[in-house]
Design an enzyme around this catalytic site. Structure first.
Site, PDB file in Angstrom:
ATOM      1  N   LYS A 135     -23.820  -1.457  -8.246  1.00 13.71           N
ATOM      2  CA  LYS A 135     -23.289  -2.803  -8.204  1.00 13.71           C
ATOM      3  C   LYS A 135     -21.942  -2.640  -7.665  1.00 13.71           C
ATOM      4  CE  LYS A 135     -26.050  -5.011 -11.584  1.00 13.71           C
ATOM      5  NZ  LYS A 135     -25.741  -5.810 -13.201  1.00 13.71           N
ATOM      6  N   GLY A 152     -31.996  -9.101 -20.993  1.00 18.01           N
ATOM      7  CA  GLY A 152     -32.391  -9.839 -19.543  1.00 18.01           C
ATOM      8  C   GLY A 152     -33.975  -9.580 -19.458  1.00 18.01           C
ATOM      9  N   ARG A 153     -34.415  -8.474 -19.331  1.00 21.47           N
ATOM     10  CA  ARG A 153     -35.719  -8.216 -19.340  1.00 21.47           C
ATOM     11  C   ARG A 153     -36.876  -8.565 -20.524  1.00 21.47           C
ATOM     12  NH1 ARG A 153     -32.646  -3.768 -19.713  1.00 21.47           N
ATOM     13  NH2 ARG A 153     -33.068  -2.316 -21.543  1.00 21.47           N
ATOM     14  N   GLN A 162     -39.935  -3.319 -14.876  1.00 25.21           N
ATOM     15  CA  GLN A 162     -38.565  -3.476 -15.282  1.00 25.21           C
ATOM     16  C   GLN A 162     -38.551  -3.224 -16.603  1.00 25.21           C
ATOM     17  OE1 GLN A 162     -36.604  -7.160 -15.470  1.00 25.21           O
ATOM     18  NE2 GLN A 162     -34.797  -6.317 -15.649  1.00 25.21           N
ATOM     19  N   HIS A 166     -59.060   0.747  -2.897  1.00 27.53           N
ATOM     20  CA  HIS A 166     -59.100   0.880  -1.473  1.00 27.53           C
ATOM     21  C   HIS A 166     -57.758   1.240  -0.825  1.00 27.53           C
ATOM     22  CE1 HIS A 166     -63.331  -0.603  -1.518  1.00 27.53           C
ATOM     23  NE2 HIS A 166     -63.002  -1.435  -2.321  1.00 27.53           N
ATOM     24  N   LYS A 216     -28.320 -14.384 -17.172  1.00 25.52           N
ATOM     25  CA  LYS A 216     -27.713 -14.376 -18.385  1.00 25.52           C
ATOM     26  C   LYS A 216     -26.200 -14.215 -18.276  1.00 25.52           C
ATOM     27  CE  LYS A 216     -27.655 -11.116 -22.215  1.00 25.52           C
ATOM     28  NZ  LYS A 216     -28.352 -10.161 -22.713  1.00 25.52           N
ATOM     29  N   GLU A 231     -36.444  -0.098 -17.013  1.00 28.29           N
ATOM     30  CA  GLU A 231     -35.021  -0.094 -17.306  1.00 28.29           C
ATOM     31  C   GLU A 231     -34.548   0.162 -18.700  1.00 28.29           C
ATOM     32  OE1 GLU A 231     -32.686  -4.340 -16.874  1.00 28.29           O
ATOM     33  OE2 GLU A 231     -32.384  -3.348 -15.001  1.00 28.29           O
ATOM     34  N   GLU A 273     -26.104 -11.350  -6.232  1.00 26.86           N
ATOM     35  CA  GLU A 273     -27.445 -11.561  -5.531  1.00 26.86           C
ATOM     36  C   GLU A 273     -27.538 -13.190  -6.098  1.00 26.86           C
ATOM     37  OE1 GLU A 273     -27.283  -8.808  -7.148  1.00 26.86           O
ATOM     38  OE2 GLU A 273     -28.595  -7.539  -6.302  1.00 26.86           O
TER      39      GLU A 273
END
Ligand SMILES: O=P(O)(O)OC[C@H]1O[C@](O)(CO)[C@@H](O)[C@@H]1O
Length: 552
Positions: A512, A267-268, A349, A384, A206, A353, A212
């Site tokens: 960040k 964004g999410r 998220q 399990h 965005k 977030e 990253e």
């Protein structure tokens, strides 16, 4: 005290919760044979059974009143109308507009008719998707594109990746891969089996400033150029999805190969925008449109259904009930569908977030708990692994069991066994096993005396552990759209009741910032700046180990 906790409704809920302290779910079911009919709701393909919750009709009424007190109905309308409800960023919140369809009435945001813009981008996506899938668009040596690598992180990765994991039967286009982690292993291993001449990179960000994503995209570019040799070929192999044309050009992607979206898409919440391009490339535009239509159907339900029959509202209120009145700190999402394996990470998220906030919209520190830790995974694997803690551990963990009633991949009795397991788990959590029941079972197994008495406490299940069961017909693009929208709106409901901004994410910024300043300190020539003893010590230790000396 905050206005919320000070309100007479909140206080009534607190007292009401105390009156439930000695009530058990077993008792509630035995006293009310119609409990299941009383506590369920449906919307389109979804059926929610919420009868296995520690609540009565009075609880529900109080929670619904709390929603009214928080102006939930009005806030829902504000979101759909494009009001600037994301107050800290002065933005509208309109992911719902991305899936409203061609015939939706005009909607203006800051003077612009956004409906037309949405349709324009969808049209461009459609053309591009057709070119790639039909083989009309070729790589630099004339061969077709066989692989798409989406490079993005957070909302620019999790939403699309979770959709693609959920719909393998619909993946009829090029293979789609997702690279998010800045750990070089993620990119390296993904590229290992790919041919640069037949690979398309979709750089999804965005902001187009995410460290990253940009580093991964630069490394992918180098990998590509090592083979292609000529910069001009980048145009055929790199496209961008972003709101930031300036940064896209700076990276070297022609804005003609950029698909845009808008600041009113968080964004999410962005998989419905051009960020969903990798999905459309994989499953085709028709299926992508089905995904949008399924989400729109849930939007309409959320916008128009009365609160007491409204799935996202009910699920949001039930979640809040446990967080604020039972001190539940986590919430488990347990889908009984292998395809929904990544769904949990995406909703994690969406939820964490959004509701991981401790100040109200007015900047006051809250005096009540907000978002829970969301976790989970595909059943039956969890049974399990971590279900032991759900059944006999010391924490109250409300859970959502999700189940398609029909499998898209029928295989003998597999789906019936899967279904039996999900029903068994919610029943076991609710009923538990009393000491007497456990004793009778051990006696029937021939055990007695001291051996029985020693084992007995370990065989008791406290039960009374709440869950929702959400059934849907089949996991198709359409139902998946609805399911994703349901959890988005559930989050919206909780954010509204807690009076927090569920649409910003300032909490991710500090890490960040620090990472950017620490990174140069880790090079051989780096100079360490002032850090706390632990961080400084770790930097020195890493440098000592890697370079044999510590400087600065
Ligand atoms: O799409 P972008 O701008 O690269 O951001 C990726 C993700 O990073 C975040 O901003 C958090 O760091 C998320 O909200 C977002 O989904």
């Amino acid at each position: 005290m905050s206005a919320l906790t000070n309100s007479s409704l909140w206080q009534t809920l607190k007292k009401h919760r105390e009156t439930l302290a000695s009530l058990t779910l077993r008792q509630l079911f035995s006293e009310d044979p119609a409990r299941f009919d009383r506590f369920n709701a449906s919307a389109g393909p979804f059926f929610l059974d919420y009868s296995k919750n520690l609540m009565t009709t009075e609880t529900l009424d109080l929670l619904l009143n709390l929603a009214q007190q928080a102006n939930l109905p009005q806030t829902i309308q504000k979101m759909f109308a494009g009001d600037l409800i994301n107050r800290t960023e002065h933005r509208a919140v309109l992911h719902v507009a991305l899936r409203a369809g061609r015939d939706a009435p005009p909607l203006k945001v800051q003077g612009q008719d956004i409906r037309a813009e949405v349709q324009q981008v969808l049209k461009r996506m459609e053309t591009f998707v057709h070119q790639i899938r039909s083989g009309e668009w070729r790589g630099y040596d004339g061969r077709v594109i066989t692989d798409v690598v989406n490079i993005g992180i957070g909302g620019s990765d999790l939403g699309p990746a979770s959709v693609m994991t959920a719909l393998p039967a619909d993946c009829t286009g090029p293979r789609v891969h997702y690279v998010s982690n800045v750990d070089g292993a993620h990119l390296t291993y993904t590229l290992k089996s790919l041919n640069p001449a037949q690979t398309l990179f979709v750089v999804a960000s965005k902001t187009f400033t995410t460290q990253e994503t940009l580093l991964n995209a630069h490394s992918a570019r180098s990998w590509f150029l090592d083979a292609a040799q000529q910069e001009q070929y980048i145009a055929q192999h790199f496209v961008a999805i972003s709101t930031n044309e300036v940064e896209v050009s700076r990276f070297g992607i022609d804005p003609q190969h950029m698909f845009g979206f808008w600041d009113w898409v968080g964004g999410r919440y962005s998989l419905w925008s051009a960020i969903g391009l990798s999905i459309a490339l994989g499953i085709g535009m028709d299926k992508f449109n089905e995904l949008l239509a399924g989400a729109h159907e849930m939007d309409e339900h959320f916008r128009t259904a009365p609160l007491s029959r409204n799935l996202p509202v009910l699920m949001g209120l039930i979640g809040l009930w446990y967080i604020n009145f039972f001190d539940a700190q986590t919430h488990a999402i347990l889908p009984y569908d292998q395809g929904l394996e990544r769904f949990v990470a995406h909703i994690q998220q969406v939820s964490m977030e959004s509701t991981g906030k401790s100040v109200t919209l007015d900047g006051e520190t809250v005096d009540y708990a907000t978002g829970a830790v969301v976790w989970g995974g595909a059943g039956t694997n969890g049974q399990h692994a971590y279900y032991q803690l759900l059944h006999q551990g010391t924490h109250l963990i409300p859970a959502d069991f999700l189940l398609p009633m029909r499998s898209r991949v029928p295989l003998g009795t597999h789906h019936r066994v899967l279904t039996a397991n999900v029903l068994a788990q919610s029943e076991a959590l609710m009923r538990g096993k009393t000491k007497e029941e456990a004793r009778q079972e051990l006696l029937a197994q021939g055990m007695s005396g001291e051996a029985l008495e020693n084992l007995l406490p370990h065989k008791v299940f406290p039960g009374n552990r709440p869950s929702n069961t959400l059934l849907f017909e089949e996991l198709t693009a359409h139902t998946l759209g609805g399911l994703l929208a349901l959890y988005e709106h559930r989050t919206f409901v909780q954010g509204t009741l807690w009076n927090i901004n569920a649409f910003d994410q300032w909490g991710v910024e500090l890490g960040k910032q620090l990472a950017r300043s620490i990174e140069p300190e880790l090079s051989e020539q780096g100079m360490t700046s002032v850090h706390d003893g632990s961080t400084g010590g770790l930097i020195h230790h890493i440098r000592d180990t890697l370079f044999g000396l510590s400087r600065g």
